[in-house]
Design a protein around this motif. Structure first.
Motif, PDB file in Angstrom:
ATOM      1  N   PHE A 130      42.807  36.717  33.382  1.00  0.00           N
ATOM      2  CA  PHE A 130      43.144  37.685  34.425  1.00  0.00           C
ATOM      3  C   PHE A 130      43.099  37.047  35.814  1.00  0.00           C
ATOM      4  O   PHE A 130      42.119  36.380  36.170  1.00  0.00           O
ATOM      5  CB  PHE A 130      42.182  38.875  34.412  1.00  0.00           C
ATOM      6  N   VAL A 131      44.191  37.259  36.554  1.00  0.00           N
ATOM      7  CA  VAL A 131      44.228  36.952  37.983  1.00  0.00           C
ATOM      8  C   VAL A 131      44.774  38.195  38.662  1.00  0.00           C
ATOM      9  O   VAL A 131      45.771  38.769  38.207  1.00  0.00           O
ATOM     10  CB  VAL A 131      45.158  35.749  38.265  1.00  0.00           C
ATOM     11  N   LEU A 132      44.127  38.631  39.709  1.00  0.00           N
ATOM     12  CA  LEU A 132      44.645  39.782  40.455  1.00  0.00           C
ATOM     13  C   LEU A 132      45.877  39.341  41.256  1.00  0.00           C
ATOM     14  O   LEU A 132      45.809  38.345  41.982  1.00  0.00           O
ATOM     15  CB  LEU A 132      43.538  40.293  41.397  1.00  0.00           C
ATOM     16  N   ASP A 133      46.972  40.062  41.091  1.00  0.00           N
ATOM     17  CA  ASP A 133      48.210  39.776  41.819  1.00  0.00           C
ATOM     18  C   ASP A 133      48.678  38.329  41.665  1.00  0.00           C
ATOM     19  O   ASP A 133      48.859  37.617  42.676  1.00  0.00           O
ATOM     20  CB  ASP A 133      48.028  40.093  43.318  1.00  0.00           C
ATOM     21  N   PRO A 134      48.881  37.882  40.440  1.00  0.00           N
ATOM     22  CA  PRO A 134      49.239  36.459  40.246  1.00  0.00           C
ATOM     23  C   PRO A 134      50.581  36.098  40.881  1.00  0.00           C
ATOM     24  O   PRO A 134      50.823  34.935  41.191  1.00  0.00           O
ATOM     25  CB  PRO A 134      49.291  36.319  38.720  1.00  0.00           C
ATOM     26  N   GLN A 135      51.427  37.121  41.120  1.00  0.00           N
ATOM     27  CA  GLN A 135      52.739  36.826  41.705  1.00  0.00           C
ATOM     28  C   GLN A 135      52.613  36.204  43.092  1.00  0.00           C
ATOM     29  O   GLN A 135      53.536  35.533  43.567  1.00  0.00           O
ATOM     30  CB  GLN A 135      53.609  38.109  41.751  1.00  0.00           C
ATOM     31  N   ASP A 136      51.468  36.406  43.747  1.00  0.00           N
ATOM     32  CA  ASP A 136      51.265  35.818  45.077  1.00  0.00           C
ATOM     33  C   ASP A 136      51.422  34.301  45.060  1.00  0.00           C
ATOM     34  O   ASP A 136      51.701  33.683  46.080  1.00  0.00           O
ATOM     35  CB  ASP A 136      49.855  36.144  45.609  1.00  0.00           C
ATOM     36  N   TRP A 137      51.179  33.708  43.883  1.00  0.00           N
ATOM     37  CA  TRP A 137      51.230  32.233  43.774  1.00  0.00           C
ATOM     38  C   TRP A 137      52.567  31.756  43.199  1.00  0.00           C
ATOM     39  O   TRP A 137      52.722  30.583  42.914  1.00  0.00           O
ATOM     40  CB  TRP A 137      50.092  31.723  42.876  1.00  0.00           C
ATOM     41  N   GLY A 138      53.514  32.674  42.994  1.00  0.00           N
ATOM     42  CA  GLY A 138      54.747  32.267  42.330  1.00  0.00           C
ATOM     43  C   GLY A 138      54.427  31.732  40.954  1.00  0.00           C
ATOM     44  O   GLY A 138      53.651  32.342  40.220  1.00  0.00           O
ATOM     45  N   ASP A 139      54.997  30.563  40.596  1.00  0.00           N
ATOM     46  CA  ASP A 139      54.678  30.006  39.270  1.00  0.00           C
ATOM     47  C   ASP A 139      53.710  28.823  39.379  1.00  0.00           C
ATOM     48  O   ASP A 139      53.662  27.962  38.519  1.00  0.00           O
ATOM     49  CB  ASP A 139      55.963  29.585  38.538  1.00  0.00           C
ATOM     50  N   HIS A 140      52.931  28.794  40.445  1.00  0.00           N
ATOM     51  CA  HIS A 140      52.048  27.631  40.662  1.00  0.00           C
ATOM     52  C   HIS A 140      50.725  27.695  39.903  1.00  0.00           C
ATOM     53  O   HIS A 140      50.071  26.681  39.724  1.00  0.00           O
ATOM     54  CB  HIS A 140      51.775  27.453  42.160  1.00  0.00           C
ATOM     55  N   LEU A 141      50.346  28.886  39.504  1.00  0.00           N
ATOM     56  CA  LEU A 141      49.068  28.979  38.776  1.00  0.00           C
ATOM     57  C   LEU A 141      49.328  28.746  37.285  1.00  0.00           C
ATOM     58  O   LEU A 141      49.382  29.683  36.502  1.00  0.00           O
ATOM     59  CB  LEU A 141      48.420  30.353  38.981  1.00  0.00           C
ATOM     60  N   THR A 142      49.455  27.498  36.910  1.00  0.00           N
ATOM     61  CA  THR A 142      49.726  27.190  35.502  1.00  0.00           C
ATOM     62  C   THR A 142      48.479  27.430  34.678  1.00  0.00           C
ATOM     63  O   THR A 142      47.361  27.445  35.201  1.00  0.00           O
ATOM     64  CB  THR A 142      50.146  25.718  35.342  1.00  0.00           C
ATOM     65  N   ARG A 143      48.700  27.608  33.382  1.00  0.00           N
ATOM     66  CA  ARG A 143      47.572  27.766  32.441  1.00  0.00           C
ATOM     67  C   ARG A 143      46.554  26.657  32.616  1.00  0.00           C
ATOM     68  O   ARG A 143      45.346  26.876  32.610  1.00  0.00           O
ATOM     69  CB  ARG A 143      48.126  27.662  31.006  1.00  0.00           C
ATOM     70  N   GLU A 144      47.093  25.441  32.733  1.00  0.00           N
ATOM     71  CA  GLU A 144      46.220  24.274  32.817  1.00  0.00           C
ATOM     72  C   GLU A 144      45.392  24.302  34.098  1.00  0.00           C
ATOM     73  O   GLU A 144      44.201  24.020  34.094  1.00  0.00           O
ATOM     74  CB  GLU A 144      47.079  23.003  32.730  1.00  0.00           C
ATOM     75  N   ARG A 145      46.030  24.675  35.201  1.00  0.00           N
ATOM     76  CA  ARG A 145      45.282  24.732  36.468  1.00  0.00           C
ATOM     77  C   ARG A 145      44.197  25.805  36.431  1.00  0.00           C
ATOM     78  O   ARG A 145      43.178  25.698  37.101  1.00  0.00           O
ATOM     79  CB  ARG A 145      46.241  25.025  37.625  1.00  0.00           C
ATOM     80  N   LEU A 146      44.452  26.845  35.683  1.00  0.00           N
ATOM     81  CA  LEU A 146      43.514  27.968  35.672  1.00  0.00           C
ATOM     82  C   LEU A 146      42.369  27.785  34.676  1.00  0.00           C
ATOM     83  O   LEU A 146      41.370  28.489  34.744  1.00  0.00           O
ATOM     84  CB  LEU A 146      44.265  29.263  35.329  1.00  0.00           C
ATOM     85  N   ARG A 147      42.553  26.876  33.748  1.00  0.00           N
ATOM     86  CA  ARG A 147      41.511  26.668  32.715  1.00  0.00           C
ATOM     87  C   ARG A 147      40.172  26.322  33.339  1.00  0.00           C
ATOM     88  O   ARG A 147      40.119  25.588  34.328  1.00  0.00           O
ATOM     89  CB  ARG A 147      41.896  25.469  31.842  1.00  0.00           C
ATOM     90  N   LEU A 148      39.078  26.770  32.726  1.00  0.00           N
ATOM     91  CA  LEU A 148      37.774  26.244  33.115  1.00  0.00           C
ATOM     92  C   LEU A 148      37.722  24.787  32.683  1.00  0.00           C
ATOM     93  O   LEU A 148      38.179  24.440  31.587  1.00  0.00           O
ATOM     94  CB  LEU A 148      36.648  27.029  32.438  1.00  0.00           C
ATOM     95  N   LYS A 149      37.191  23.950  33.546  1.00  0.00           N
ATOM     96  CA  LYS A 149      37.224  22.516  33.260  1.00  0.00           C
ATOM     97  C   LYS A 149      36.136  22.164  32.248  1.00  0.00           C
ATOM     98  O   LYS A 149      34.957  22.489  32.435  1.00  0.00           O
ATOM     99  CB  LYS A 149      37.054  21.719  34.556  1.00  0.00           C
TER     100      LYS A 149
END
Ligand code: FES
Ligand SMILES: [Fe+2]
Length: 450
Positions: free
Chosen positions: A116-135
């Motif tokens: 879940f990200v609130l309002d993910p459209q704010d980032w366009g398509d920049h919030l990739t699955r990989e970027r969002l993963r917990l490291k």
């Protein structure tokens, strides 16, 4: 190494250990860069996260790691940080279906995938699955502990721990559960604290009450990331089905049947570890079950056998200990960098020390006791913070050790001190610890004692 400089029985030449590692703030800061992110560390016991979703937060200096059970037989570890703006996700222990950040509500499932990200459209398509993963952080288990390593290129845990698994697996440490656990902030460096427990050469000086039970001369060995030691007399007599702290030694003028009972009771009273109620009961029956004059070795064997039988009757099956290999395991293992395990057939006494921030004169010191229990009868335990380093709160033996630690920390800073001189025979674990440490740190290697 110059063989001529090695004293009899020593695995090492005499060395001097520089003090920088104990007292320097810049060294403590450098450990955060060069040591802690590179080593396998005990994060918790697997028993602390029995159910899917159970998690523990493990903190080491400024770093924080979530250890979570993601399936009945799977544990994962992640850096404890929200991928939005960096809030910590967890504190302490708990149960989670998901990890929800309390700042803006982003969510992750137990697998570390963002859900879940609130309002993910704010980032366009920049919030990739990989970027969002917990490291992820490397995680593995051995001996019932969950170990983590932040280095993506680290060697496998079992290789790191060698030879501990090959030598100690027969003790079935993984089947032991917490009996008690207690911790304290201590006014000394984390290494000063550990080094009060990775040798037993201090027994005569610090625990004189224990000298009446027999030899307090020790051997010590070191290899790879392990240093271990045991009682010299036992090793020279060869194998036996007891471990260092559970055996009965022949002492002139002493009835070993009586001494065994007194020793087991004394260990329970003064350290609340390294024995069990089963062993105490078996030891107290020795005078009834064995004739006067029974040699110490037979007294020990009988005590262990009858304790194993009593335990079996209540559902605690002792591990099959290979007598030809027991003596070589000694009784105390230091696993680099910060864990110590005193192992026995149905119990273990363990220590972990961590820095408390970047003050080289402060550490977090944890003591815990493991034991085998009949299934379903494991006690419920939690970490108890006990700030008073007194005999009343920590019992006699630990309070004796505690009395040394701050005094060592202070004394090391004296102009009249030029570095540690551990016994090459009995304190090899201390020297080895600093050899390993200096390899990570690039400074502070022990030098020959001229
Ligand atoms: S910092 Fe975590 S959701 Fe914003
Ligand atoms: Fe001690």
């Amino acid at each position: 190494m110059n063989e001529m400089s090695k004293p009899a029985g020593a695995t090492e030449e005499p060395l001097v250990i520089p003090i920088e590692a104990y007292v320097s703030e810049s060294y403590a800061r450098a450990e955060n860069e060069k040591l802690w992110p590179k080593v396998w560390q005990i994060a918790c016991r697997a028993e602390e996260i029995p159910k899917v979703g159970d998690y523990v937060t493990y903190d080491i200096l400024d770093e924080s790691i979530i250890i979570v059970r993601t399936a009945p037989d799977k544990i994962a570890a992640y850096y404890n940080v929200c991928q939005h703006r960096g809030r910590r996700l967890t504190e302490g222990n708990g149960q989670a279906k998901q990890f929800r950040c309390r700042f803006h509500g982003w969510c992750w499932n137990l697998e570390g995938e963002n859900t879940f990200v609130l309002d993910p459209q704010d980032w366009g398509d920049h919030l990739t699955r990989e970027r969002l993963r917990l490291k992820p952080v490397n995680v593995d288990t051995w001996g019932g502990w969950v170990w983590i390593n932040m280095d993506p290129n680290c060697i496998p845990l079992k290789a790191y721990l060698a030879p501990a698994p090959a030598m100690l697996d027969m003790f079935e440490l993984d089947k032991m559960r917490y009996r008690w656990r207690q911790w304290i902030y201590f006014p000394c460096n984390w290494k000063t604290a550990l080094e009060a427990f990775n040798e037993s050469y201090h027994t005569d000086g610090s625990h004189p009450q224990l000298t009446r039970y027999g030899s307090t001369r020790f051997w010590s060995r070191a290899e790879n990331n392990c240093g271990w030691h045991g009682i010299a007399e036992l090793r020279s007599r060869g194998a036996r089905a007891g471990t260092g702290l559970g055996v009965v030694m022949a002492v002139e003028g002493q009835d070993p049947r009586v001494a065994a009972a007194e020793m087991q009771q004394e260990l329970m009273d003064t350290v609340n570890a390294t024995t069990t109620q089963t062993l105490i009961a078996a030891a107290k029956r020795l005078v009834d079950e064995l004739p006067p004059g029974t040699p110490a070795e037979q007294v020990s064997a009988h005590m262990m056998m009858s304790a194993a039988r009593d335990d079996a009757a209540r559902g605690v099956i002792w591990p099959k200990l290979d007598p030809s290999r027991v003596a070589a395991t000694g009784h105390d293992w230091h696993i680099f960098p910060n864990s110590i395990i005193l192992h026995g057939p149905t119990f273990a006494l363990c220590y972990r020390a961590r820095p408390n921030g970047y003050d080289p004169n402060s550490c977090i010191f944890e003591v815990y006791v493991l034991e085998r229990f009949p299934e379903g009868q494991e006690p419920k335990t939690a970490w108890v913070y006990e700030p008073n380093a007194t005999e009343e709160k920590w019992r006699k033996i630990l309070s004796q050790d505690f009395a040394n630690m701050p005094q060592v920390q202070k004394g090391m800073k004296s102009r009249g001190y030029s570095g540690g001189r551990p016994s090459p025979v009995q304190e090899a674990c201390v020297a080895h610890f600093h050899k390993l440490l200096s390899q990570y740190m690039g400074t502070g290697a022990p030098t020959p004692l001229d």
